[in-house]
Design an enzyme around this catalytic site. Structure first.
Site, mmCIF file in Angstrom:
data_model
loop_
_atom_site.group_PDB
_atom_site.id
_atom_site.type_symbol
_atom_site.label_atom_id
_atom_site.label_comp_id
_atom_site.label_asym_id
_atom_site.label_seq_id
_atom_site.Cartn_x
_atom_site.Cartn_y
_atom_site.Cartn_z
ATOM 1 N N LYS A 86 -24.481 -31.986 -50.882
ATOM 2 C CA LYS A 86 -24.983 -32.906 -49.687
ATOM 3 C C LYS A 86 -24.476 -32.764 -48.516
ATOM 4 C CE LYS A 86 -27.160 -35.453 -53.031
ATOM 5 N NZ LYS A 86 -27.270 -34.486 -54.100
ATOM 6 N N ASP A 87 -25.039 -33.185 -47.664
ATOM 7 C CA ASP A 87 -25.088 -33.117 -45.978
ATOM 8 C C ASP A 87 -23.668 -33.752 -45.744
ATOM 9 O OD1 ASP A 87 -28.046 -33.763 -46.366
ATOM 10 O OD2 ASP A 87 -27.644 -32.413 -44.579
#
Length: 433
Positions: A86-87
């Site tokens: 994930k970012d």
């Protein structure tokens, strides 16, 4: 369809599928502007060796979080499993499994901006790709141009007409600040292992702090590993781990990658596959070939639960073309393109010509993806849907827009956002014309 900006084209994303003017703007002004939650099937946790957690984190990169949790728990990172990265600059929720860990041990994991909820235990680890997809709530600030609401609505109308956007791999796949991951993978597939190591450790990029960039530049020029171990800053945990290995095992470049977690060390070749996929997809768009239906020589996959299932693929022939496209119209079949590996079977017809031409231009062979010097870094290859189906819901408040949408697993929110925002040079050209 219009030509994309230089930065996108460098990563194989040559086109926007929408012609409407972009609205510019900025994302991730704060982590709260980028919310991501994984979407799973309903699962029962009825006991087993894996502890399954729901993890909500703010400003945490997945790999960094796993490393820190492993350090606090005093266990190997190899005992962790997760469905997708994930970012970092975001608020994200995802599932993580840990093998052979008692729930009480989590008391030692006290990290900022992290909330852990125990879901239960199971006999199967969470693995890459186990999720159905991701739900996004994203805020774009500082919209530009006249009547941004109308611009956004026009882009949405085009996306609906096209039934989605090209399923490019977004910039995060290659590195936001330092996009070298695919270049490392390329060197690995060519058998240039030492070059791959130094690209990862030392190739400098302007977006990094000056001290970091200077230390990388010296390592790139001098190849002095002990000196680099002292010069690189402490936050570069992975680079320092590889340098430590090389100090202890001089010249063993192939296995220096083994100090990284299994998921991380596979990212390099996977990123190069992603770059090739982007190039193939761009060539198909340039040739005017469709993404919503198949042509002879294409390969399609079929639906499972309404989503593409890469375990069920079929080559398209004159005999089945009509039937396949009837299924595609009903959302039960999807055009796929290859993520090239050593077991990849290329398409035929016009699509096969594109794939072979891209491979030829790169000067690589499918067998190179075995990475014989360290097979754990290699990849058999798979396939990926060419189109990302999405219909964003948008609210606009003056110079701010809020978007909500769900994407299939492996698809990138930034690939949707780029159609709305477009790059500064593209917006400038649209305004001048």
């Amino acid at each position: 369809m219009i030509l994309a900006g230089e930065q996108d084209r460098a990563l194989g994303m040559d086109y926007y599928i929408t012609d409407s003017p972009g609205c510019g703007g900025a994302i991730k002004s704060s982590a709260e502007d980028f919310l991501v939650s994984e979407v799973f099937e309903d699962l029962r946790y009825e006991g087993g060796r894996y502890l399954v957690l729901d993890v909500e984190k703010t400003n945490w990169d997945t790999h960094h979080l796993i490393r820190e949790m492993a350090r606090r728990l005093r266990i190997s990172q190899k005992r962790f499993g997760w469905a997708g990265t994930k970012d970092k600059k975001a608020v994200t929720r995802q599932r993580i499994s840990i093998m052979n860990l008692d729930e009480s041990a989590l008391e030692s994991v006290k990290l900022p901006d992290l909330k852990i909820t125990v879901l239960g235990r199971t006999n199967r680890a969470v693995g890459l790709g186990d999720l159905l997809g991701n739900q996004f709530q994203i805020t774009i600030r500082e919209l530009c141009g006249p009547d941004p609401a109308a611009r956004l609505a026009a882009v949405t109308g085009e996306i609906e007409k096209q039934k989605g956007v090209p399923n490019y791999f977004g910039v995060q796949r290659f590195g936001d600040i330092r996009p070298v991951t695919h270049r490392v993978g390329e060197a690995l597939t060519r058998g240039s292992i030492e070059e791959a190591v130094f690209i990862y450790l030392a190739l400098p990029f302007a977006g990094e702090p000056a001290g970091t960039r200077e230390a990388r530049e010296r390592l790139w020029k001098d190849r002095d590993i002990p000196a680099a171990l002292k010069a690189l800053p402490g936050y570069l945990h992975y680079e320092l781990a590889m340098l430590n290995y090389l100090v202890e095992h001089p010249g063993d470049y192939a296995h220096s990658f083994d100090v990284l977690s299994p998921n991380l060390k596979r990212l390099f070749v996977h990123a190069y596959q992603s770059y090739l996929f982007n190039r193939i997809l761009s060539r198909r768009l340039a040739a005017g070939m469709p993404l919503t239906r198949a042509e002879e020589g294409d390969v399609v996959c079929f639906a499972r639960g309404g989503l593409p299932d890469m375990e069920k693929t079929q080559a398209v022939t004159p005999d089945n073309l009509e039937a396949v496209n009837r299924l595609a119209e009903r959302g039960r079949a999807f055009l796929t393109l290859p993520l090239i590996g050593f077991e990849t079977v290329l398409g035929e017809g016009a699509e096969g010509e594109i794939e072979r031409k891209v491979i030829g231009e790169e000067g690589i062979s499918r067998q190179g993806f075995r990475v014989l010097q360290n097979p754990d870094l290699g990849s058999r290859g798979t396939r990926r849907a060419a189109l990302c189906p999405v219909i964003p819901q948008i609210e606009v408040e003056e110079t701010l827009a809020k978007l909500q949408f769900v994407l299939p697993k492996g698809s990138y929110a930034t690939v949707v956002l780029r159609e709305y925002m477009k790059s500064a040079d593209v917006i400038r050209n649209q305004s001048e014309n």
